[in-house]
Design a protein around this motif. Structure first.
Motif, short mmCIF file in Angstrom:
data_model
loop_
_atom_site.label_atom_id
_atom_site.label_comp_id
_atom_site.label_asym_id
_atom_site.label_seq_id
_atom_site.Cartn_x
_atom_site.Cartn_y
_atom_site.Cartn_z
N ASP A 39 -60.49 -2.79 11.58
CA ASP A 39 -59.33 -2.98 12.50
C ASP A 39 -58.87 -4.36 12.18
N ASP B 149 -51.29 -5.87 14.19
CA ASP B 149 -52.28 -4.98 14.64
C ASP B 149 -52.27 -3.71 13.68
N VAL C 258 -56.01 -6.98 14.40
CA VAL C 258 -55.46 -7.41 15.74
C VAL C 258 -55.01 -8.76 15.54
N LYS C 259 -53.67 -9.03 16.11
CA LYS C 259 -53.28 -10.37 16.32
C LYS C 259 -53.98 -11.18 17.39
N THR D 278 -52.19 -10.39 20.60
CA THR D 278 -52.58 -9.15 21.14
C THR D 278 -53.88 -9.61 22.10
N VAL D 279 -54.81 -9.94 21.52
CA VAL D 279 -56.18 -10.36 22.26
C VAL D 279 -55.79 -11.09 23.27
N ALA E 126 -58.88 -10.70 12.61
CA ALA E 126 -57.38 -11.17 13.02
C ALA E 126 -56.51 -11.36 11.81
N GLU F 77 -54.74 -8.66 26.15
CA GLU F 77 -55.47 -7.71 26.70
C GLU F 77 -56.59 -8.57 27.29
N ALA G 179 -62.97 -7.17 15.11
CA ALA G 179 -61.85 -6.84 14.30
C ALA G 179 -61.37 -8.04 13.56
#
Length: 296
Positions: free
Chosen positions: A180, A148, A182-183, A186-187, A144, A190, A142
């Protein structure tokens, strides 16, 4: 002259010379030379140091440990800087590599910290002809950014100049694709990152967007940030080196080291720098006797 003419002082000098004479033998010198030739990437003890007894405050030049011969030259500065951190007893629990491309940068980091956890983030992993594999690499395919979701990215002919920010002719755009977003925060959530770590960002003029999307982890878990910064603004959406310095200061980080540069091959003008930032309060945690020594 008067001091040297005194028998007790002559005796003292001769005794000291006798004790040190063996250090300057051809045998010691030859052994030291061959050790350095056979093990060029190893830090060796200076056999002549006992003869000089330098004071801790004496000026001296720091000589970094040489990078492995098979590591591309572009990553020697990174390797040497990480050796400095390792010498200060810094060992990150995790390393986040944003703009990981083939994984070559993370590979350089594993040569210093083989047991850290590595999170590699890049939207184009499948497009590279080959990628470097490592048992501790975790890939997130994804782009960065500071949110998101999804977006369209400009893919350059060589892949390496692909960016969330339009670079025009500079990027040698080949196509546009949907990816996609993503921050980093967030990664981190997760992947359940624990401990403390280092964040590297190299995303072709969109570094500020990644920093904004890593606000929480920067405050709570990151000790060092490596950024590729530009002195020449390619468009209004990008930020310059000075602007990024100010931004990092607001996030609680200050300049720590210079890891390399890129100059225009046509004019020699300095255009980009790789800068390592340190969390402001981290210096209190590092050993002072190594952090502030002038000589090494």
């Amino acid at each position: 002259v008067d001091w040297l003419c005194r028998p007790e002082n002559q005796s003292r000098c001769r005794k000291a010379a006798f004790e040190l004479a063996s250090i300057f033998s051809s045998e010691v010198g030859t052994k030291a030379i061959w050790q350095r030739l056979r093990e060029p990437n190893t830090v060796h003890t200076d056999p002549y140091a006992p003869a000089f007894n330098p004071l801790p405050s004496d000026f001296g030049y720091y000589l970094p440990q040489s990078a492995p011969a098979n590591l591309p030259e572009d990553f020697h500065g990174t390797y040497e800087a990480f050796q400095v951190l390792s010498g200060l007893n810094y060992k990150p629990d995790f390393v986040i590599d944003v703009g990981a491309s083939t994984g070559i940068w993370s590979h350089a980091a594993t040569l210093v910290w083989p047991r850290s956890r590595y999170i590699l983030i890049d939207p184009l992993f499948k497009r590279y002809p080959s990628t470097i594999e490592h048992p501790r690499f975790e890939r997130v395919e994804a782009g960065a950014s500071n949110r998101d979701g999804e977006t369209v990215i400009e893919v350059s002919e060589d892949l390496y100049n692909s960016s969330l920010i339009s670079l025009g002719e500079l990027g040698k755009q080949a196509e546009k694709i949907a990816i996609d977003l993503v921050k980093v925060d967030t990664v981190a959530k997760e992947r359940k990152l624990t401990g403390r770590g280092l964040l590297k960002i190299d995303v072709q003029f969109a570094e500020h967007l990644v920093v904004q999307g890593a606000a929480s982890i920067l405050q709570e878990q990151i000790d060092f940030v490596l950024l590729e910064l530009t002195l020449v603004r390619p468009n209004d959406r990008a930020k310059t080196l000075i602007e990024m310095f100010n931004m990092m200061d607001e996030y609680g980080f200050v300049y720590f080291d210079d890891l390399g540069e890129w100059r225009s091959p046509a004019t020699g003008r300095l255009e980009q720098k790789d800068i390592l930032f340190i969390r402001k309060d981290l210096e209190d945690l590092l050993p002072k006797e190594t952090l502030y020594r002038k000589s090494a």
